[in-house]
Design a protein around this motif. Structure first.
Motif, short mmCIF file in Angstrom:
data_model
loop_
_atom_site.label_atom_id
_atom_site.label_comp_id
_atom_site.label_asym_id
_atom_site.label_seq_id
_atom_site.Cartn_x
_atom_site.Cartn_y
_atom_site.Cartn_z
N SER A 285 -44.12 2.81 1.20
CA SER A 285 -42.88 3.62 0.79
C SER A 285 -43.46 4.65 -0.04
O SER A 285 -44.37 4.40 -0.55
N VAL A 286 -42.39 5.58 -0.17
CA VAL A 286 -42.79 6.85 -1.31
C VAL A 286 -41.40 7.07 -1.94
O VAL A 286 -40.26 7.04 -1.22
N ALA A 287 -41.38 7.52 -2.91
CA ALA A 287 -40.08 7.71 -3.59
C ALA A 287 -40.64 8.54 -4.70
O ALA A 287 -41.65 8.74 -5.43
N ILE A 288 -39.27 9.58 -5.04
CA ILE A 288 -39.53 10.34 -6.27
C ILE A 288 -38.27 10.10 -7.12
O ILE A 288 -37.18 9.58 -6.81
N GLY A 289 -38.50 10.20 -8.48
CA GLY A 289 -37.61 10.06 -9.46
C GLY A 289 -37.32 11.08 -10.39
O GLY A 289 -38.13 11.96 -10.62
N TYR A 290 -36.25 11.23 -11.09
CA TYR A 290 -35.80 12.34 -12.17
C TYR A 290 -35.07 11.75 -13.24
O TYR A 290 -33.96 10.86 -12.77
N GLN A 291 -35.52 11.95 -14.22
CA GLN A 291 -34.62 11.59 -15.65
C GLN A 291 -33.98 12.86 -16.17
O GLN A 291 -34.89 13.72 -16.48
N ARG A 292 -32.76 12.83 -16.27
CA ARG A 292 -32.31 14.13 -16.71
C ARG A 292 -32.48 14.29 -18.13
O ARG A 292 -32.45 13.39 -19.10
N GLU A 293 -32.82 15.51 -18.43
CA GLU A 293 -33.05 16.02 -19.83
C GLU A 293 -31.71 16.09 -20.59
O GLU A 293 -30.57 16.24 -20.06
N ASN A 294 -31.87 15.87 -22.03
CA ASN A 294 -30.65 15.81 -22.74
C ASN A 294 -30.21 17.44 -23.20
O ASN A 294 -28.82 17.30 -23.68
N GLY A 295 -30.95 18.34 -22.54
CA GLY A 295 -30.58 19.67 -23.11
C GLY A 295 -30.97 20.19 -24.34
O GLY A 295 -31.30 21.35 -24.39
N ASP A 296 -30.99 19.29 -25.12
CA ASP A 296 -31.49 19.87 -26.60
C ASP A 296 -33.04 19.21 -26.71
O ASP A 296 -33.04 18.01 -26.70
N SER A 297 -34.15 19.73 -26.79
CA SER A 297 -35.39 19.43 -26.70
C SER A 297 -35.87 18.91 -28.09
O SER A 297 -36.77 18.42 -28.28
N LEU A 298 -35.05 19.15 -29.12
CA LEU A 298 -35.00 18.54 -30.67
C LEU A 298 -35.01 17.00 -30.45
O LEU A 298 -33.68 16.48 -30.30
N VAL A 299 -36.19 16.16 -30.73
CA VAL A 299 -35.94 14.80 -30.51
C VAL A 299 -36.48 13.98 -31.97
O VAL A 299 -37.20 14.52 -32.69
N SER A 300 -36.32 12.64 -31.79
CA SER A 300 -36.93 11.79 -32.83
C SER A 300 -38.53 11.58 -32.90
O SER A 300 -38.97 11.87 -31.77
N PRO A 301 -39.27 11.87 -33.78
CA PRO A 301 -40.63 11.47 -33.71
C PRO A 301 -40.94 10.01 -33.17
O PRO A 301 -42.23 9.86 -32.68
N LEU A 302 -40.01 9.35 -32.94
CA LEU A 302 -40.23 7.95 -32.48
C LEU A 302 -40.03 7.94 -31.14
O LEU A 302 -40.11 6.91 -30.29
#
Length: 364
Positions: A285-302
Motif C-alpha cells: 500500500s501507499v498513502a499520503i496524508g495532510y494535517q491542516r495548518e492552523n493559519g496562525d504560525s505562532l505556536v507554543s514553544p512546547l
C-alpha cells in the motif's frame, strides 16, 4: 472480492503527531473490531523527528526525542451478530526538551507527557450492511513541564510535576458495509476524558490537583474495492484540543486569566491511499496524508510546528492461514512555525520525521 488488511496499519504511531497534531500518537485506532473471527494483534512503532529552530542566529539543536509506541488488541467473535475487542494503546504523548544554552530564549524548557489507555468494545451487526459499536475507555495520564529561558521572564525556572491519574470515557460509532466490493464506511466518536492530576509546583504554594481534559475526537474511515485485488482507503480525524487547558494553581497566580501552560489548536488530519494484493501471500500500500495548518504560525514553544504532510509505504506478508506480518515506513514534513511568548520568539522551519512500524497478527 476477498478482503485483505492494508499494510499501512502496521504503522501504529502517527509519523510525528506528538508535535504536529496536538499530542496524538495512536489516533485511537479501533480497526480490529471490523476484522473477522478471533484475532490477536501486537504492534510496535518508532519515530525519529528532527525539530530545530533559529534562536538569534544560533541553532536550538533538536528539541525532540525519538519515541516508541507499543499497542496490542484482541478480538473475539461470539456469533454472526456480536463481537468484542480489547485494545491497549498510548493515545497521547510528548518528548520535548530544549538543549540548555545560557542566554537562549527557551534553553532548558521541557514538556513530557505519557499515557496508556485500555478500551473494551462491543459490535452488533444488524445485517451484512449495518452495524453499531461502542464501549468504555480507561485512560491514565501523567506529565511534567519546565519553563526555562529568557522568553519566560520571571517564570523562567518554573517546573510542575503532574502525577498519574486514571479516568473513564466512552466510544460510540456505526458502520455501513458492502462486502462484495470490500466497501466499509465507519464513523467513531471518542469522548473527552477529564483527569485530576496531583500537581507539585516548585514556585511555592500548596500542592493541588490540576484538571486536564484530553480531547474528544471524531474519526471517519472508508475503504472500497475499485478493481480486482485493489482497494482505495482514506480517513478524516478531528480532535478538539482547544479544550485542553493546563492551569495549575501557582502558575495561575503568576499569569493572566485564561493562560494555559499549553496552547494547542484543534487538529484535522486527512489521509488517502491505495492497497494492492499481488498474490496470496503479498500485498502492499501507499498513502499520503495532510494535517491542516492552523493559519496562525505562532505556536507554543512546547509544540513548535504547525501542520504536516506525509507519505507512507507498507507491505504485508501472509505467512500462513493464521499468521500475518505487516511493516510500514513514513516520511513526514512538519509545517513551519514560530514558537512565541510575550518576551521572545524562535522560528522553526524545514523539519521532518521518519517513522517505522511492524505489526504481527494471529487468527485463532
Amino acid at each position: 472480492m476477498k478482503r485483505f488488511i492494508l499494510a499501512t496499519t502496521a504503522l501504529t504511531a502517527s509519523a510525528f503527531a506528538a508535535q504536529a497534531g496536538g499530542l496524538d500518537r495512536s489516533n485511537q485506532d479501533i480497526g480490529i473490531i471490523f476484522e473477522s473471527g478471533n484475532r490477536f494483534e501486537l504492534s510496535f512503532g518508532r519515530s525519529s523527528p528532527t525539530v530545530d529552530g533559529n534562536d538569534g542566529g544560533t541553532s536550538t539543536g533538536n528539541v525532540t526525542g525519538d519515541f516508541n509506541i507499543i499497542s496490542g488488541a484482541l478480538r473475539y467473535e461470539l456469533n454472526d451478530q456480536w463481537s468484542f475487542a480489547f485494545i491497549v494503546d498510548e493515545p497521547f504523548g510528548s518528548d520535548l526538551t530544549y538543549p540548555t544554552v545560557p542566554g537562549s530564549t527557551y534553553g532548558g524548557t521541557e514538556g513530557i507527557v505519557d499515557s496508556i489507555a485500555f478500551t473494551a468494545l462491543a459490535r452488533y451487526k444488524f445485517d451484512d450492511a449495518w452495524s453499531v459499536h461502542g464501549g468504555v475507555r480507561y485512560q491514565e495520564l501523567e506529565a511534567r513541564v519546565t519553563l526555562q529561558g529568557a522568553g519566560y521572564g520571571g517564570l523562567s525556572g518554573y517546573n510542575a510535576n503532574f502525577g498519574s491519574d486514571g479516568a473513564f470515557g466512552y466510544v460510540i460509532g456505526g458502520a455501513f458495509e458492502k462486502p462484495e466490493i470490500a466497501l466499509r464506511v465507519a464513523l467513531t466518536y471518542q469522548s473527552a476524558i477529564k483527569h485530576d492530576l496531583p500537581t507539585t509546583e516548585n514556585f511555592g504554594g500548596p500542592s493541588a490537583d490540576t484538571r486536564v481534559q484530553t480531547p474528544e475526537s471524531l474519526n471517519l474511515e472508508f475503504q472500497t474495492g475499485v478493481a480486482k485485488d485493489t482497494l482505495v482507503f482514506g480517513s478524516i480525524r478531528y480532535a478538539r484540543y482547544s479544550d485542553t487547558i493546563v492551569r495549575p494553581t501557582v502558575f495561575a497566580g503568576f499569569t493572566p486569566p485564561g493562560t494555559s501552560l499549553t496552547t494547542i489548536e484543534d487538529s484535522t488530519d486527512y489521509e488517502i491511499g491505495v492497497g494492492r494484493r499481488f498474490n496470496d501471500q503479498w500485498s502492499g500500500s501507499v498513502a499520503i496524508g495532510y494535517q491542516r495548518e492552523n493559519g496562525d504560525s505562532l505556536v507554543s514553544p512546547l509544540g513548535p510546528t504547525d501542520g504536516a504532510k506525509y507519505i507512507s509505504l507498507g507491505a504485508k506478508y501472509q505467512a500462513s492461514d493464521r499468521l500475518d506480518i505487516s511493516a510500514g515506513a513514513r516520511y513526514t514534513n512538519l509545517g513551519d512555525a514560530v514558537a512565541t511568548t510575550t518576551l521572545g520568539s524562535v522560528p522553526f522551519a524545514d523539519n521532518d520525521a521518519i517513522s517505522i512500524g511492524i505489526k504481527i497478527g494471529y487468527n485463532f
